[in-house]
Every structure is written in C-alpha cells, then in structure tokens.
Design a protein around this motif. Structure first.
Motif, PDB file in Angstrom:
ATOM      1  N   SER A 134       2.575   5.351  -8.124  1.00 34.06           N
ATOM      2  CA  SER A 134       2.536   4.237  -9.069  1.00 34.06           C
ATOM      3  C   SER A 134       2.152   2.954  -8.333  1.00 34.06           C
ATOM      4  O   SER A 134       2.807   2.560  -7.359  1.00 34.06           O
ATOM      5  N   VAL A 135       1.068   2.322  -8.788  1.00 31.14           N
ATOM      6  CA  VAL A 135       0.614   1.087  -8.131  1.00 31.14           C
ATOM      7  C   VAL A 135       1.693  -0.002  -8.178  1.00 31.14           C
ATOM      8  O   VAL A 135       1.971  -0.636  -7.153  1.00 31.14           O
ATOM      9  N   PRO A 136       2.352  -0.241  -9.335  1.00 30.17           N
ATOM     10  CA  PRO A 136       3.407  -1.275  -9.340  1.00 30.17           C
ATOM     11  C   PRO A 136       4.532  -0.963  -8.347  1.00 30.17           C
ATOM     12  O   PRO A 136       5.031  -1.860  -7.659  1.00 30.17           O
ATOM     13  N   ALA A 139       3.239  -1.491  -4.842  1.00 29.53           N
ATOM     14  CA  ALA A 139       3.081  -2.930  -4.622  1.00 29.53           C
ATOM     15  C   ALA A 139       4.431  -3.561  -4.275  1.00 29.53           C
ATOM     16  O   ALA A 139       4.522  -4.365  -3.343  1.00 29.53           O
ATOM     17  N   ARG A 140       5.471  -3.168  -5.023  1.00 29.56           N
ATOM     18  CA  ARG A 140       6.815  -3.705  -4.732  1.00 29.56           C
ATOM     19  C   ARG A 140       7.270  -3.297  -3.338  1.00 29.56           C
ATOM     20  O   ARG A 140       7.827  -4.098  -2.594  1.00 29.56           O
ATOM     21  N   SER A 145       0.716  -7.987  -4.229  1.00 29.93           N
ATOM     22  CA  SER A 145       0.437  -8.016  -5.661  1.00 29.93           C
ATOM     23  C   SER A 145      -0.064  -6.643  -6.102  1.00 29.93           C
ATOM     24  O   SER A 145      -0.596  -5.861  -5.301  1.00 29.93           O
ATOM     25  N   GLU A 146       0.116  -6.359  -7.392  1.00 25.90           N
ATOM     26  CA  GLU A 146      -0.388  -5.088  -7.916  1.00 25.90           C
ATOM     27  C   GLU A 146      -1.903  -5.014  -7.771  1.00 25.90           C
ATOM     28  O   GLU A 146      -2.467  -3.942  -7.539  1.00 25.90           O
ATOM     29  N   GLN A 157      -8.655  -1.180 -11.905  1.00 26.72           N
ATOM     30  CA  GLN A 157      -7.818  -2.366 -12.113  1.00 26.72           C
ATOM     31  C   GLN A 157      -7.993  -2.928 -13.503  1.00 26.72           C
ATOM     32  O   GLN A 157      -9.071  -2.922 -14.053  1.00 26.72           O
TER      33      GLN A 157
END
Ligand SMILES: [Zn+2]
Length: 159
Positions: A134-136, A139-140, A145-146, A157
C-alpha cells in the motif's frame, strides 16, 4: 567529506529504524539544520556556507511546510552538499518545486539522491516482499509524501 565517506554515513543511517531521521543524518554529515519561520510557502529550503558547522554548510528549511516536505527538503539540500559542494557558492535557494539558479540536471540529481536517501531500495523491497504494497502505508513508514512514494514504487498517481 568525500562522496564515498558521505554515502557511508547515509548507509549507516539507512540501516536503523524507519523513518530515517534526517536531522541526525545531516548532523553526521557535519551539517547544521535550521527551521525558518515566516518564509513564503514558495520557498522550500536553502543551503549556504557556514563558519561553524563541520562540513562548512548549513541547511535552512521552511518551518511552515508539512513534516514529509521538510524531510524531503533536508534530504535534497544534503544531496547538494554531497554532490555539488563546489556549486553552492554563496548559497542555493530551492523554491517549492526544487528549482534554483542551478540547472535542471543538477536539481534532478539532488532530487534523485534525496529519494535514494529517504526510501532506500533494499528496505523498500524487503517490505514489499513481506506483502506491504500500500503506497499510503509505505509512505507513512518512510516518512515521505504519498506522491514521492508512488513515484518510487512506480505506481500510477492521482493528479
Ligand atoms: Zn536544489
């Protein structure tokens, strides 16, 4: 500090906990980092000569920007210190799109190394191999940033 020595410092920080802590990393490169309040939103950061820091460079970052943005800015300015110390002159000021008085090629180099610093391929691949795609979420975990993570993993994107 030579490029090889600097990249050893970066590699050491990349072995630790995620997200990579950018201010300690910069400090280990001999660079002091200062947050600047009251800068316009259109300014991301600056690197300039310093009489006090071990590397001879200080980094200034827009305090009003979100943390992921500030982290990318610090990584970008560290990249200038590592790759372009002879181009810094009286200072490099990067706008919101990381454009400065330097060429687009030089800025692209700094953006590439910044992404390499913040999102090391081996750590990312290890997580992806463990099923975290999962990109989010990624990213976290990397404190980016996502959008930056989506570019890194080659995901489509939203624009
Ligand atoms: Zn730049």
């Amino acid at each position: 500090m030579s490029v090889i020595e600097a990249m050893k410092v970066v590699a050491r920080h990349q072995k630790g906990d995620l997200p990579i802590q950018m201010v300690p990393l910069a400090n280990d490169l001999g660079i002091e980092v200062y947050r600047v309040p009251n800068w316009p939103d259109t300014l991301s950061g600056m690197i300039s000569k310093s009489n006090t820091s071990a590397s001879g460079f200080d980094i200034f970052v827009n305090a009003a920007h979100p943390e992921t943005r500030r982290r990318f800015t610090i990584a970008h300015e560290c990249a200038h210190a590592i790759l372009h110390p002879d181009l810094i002159g009286d200072g490099i000021t990067d706008d919101a799109l990381y454009r400065s008085g330097l060429s687009n090629r030089v800025e692209a180099q700094a953006n590439r190394l910044a992404a390499d610093i913040l999102m090391p391929r081996d750590r990312l691949n290890e997580l992806i191999d463990h099923g975290i795609t999962s990109v989010p979420q990624l990213a976290r975990m990397f404190g980016v940033s996502e959008q930056a993570m989506a570019i890194r993993v080659g995901a489509p994107q939203d624009v």
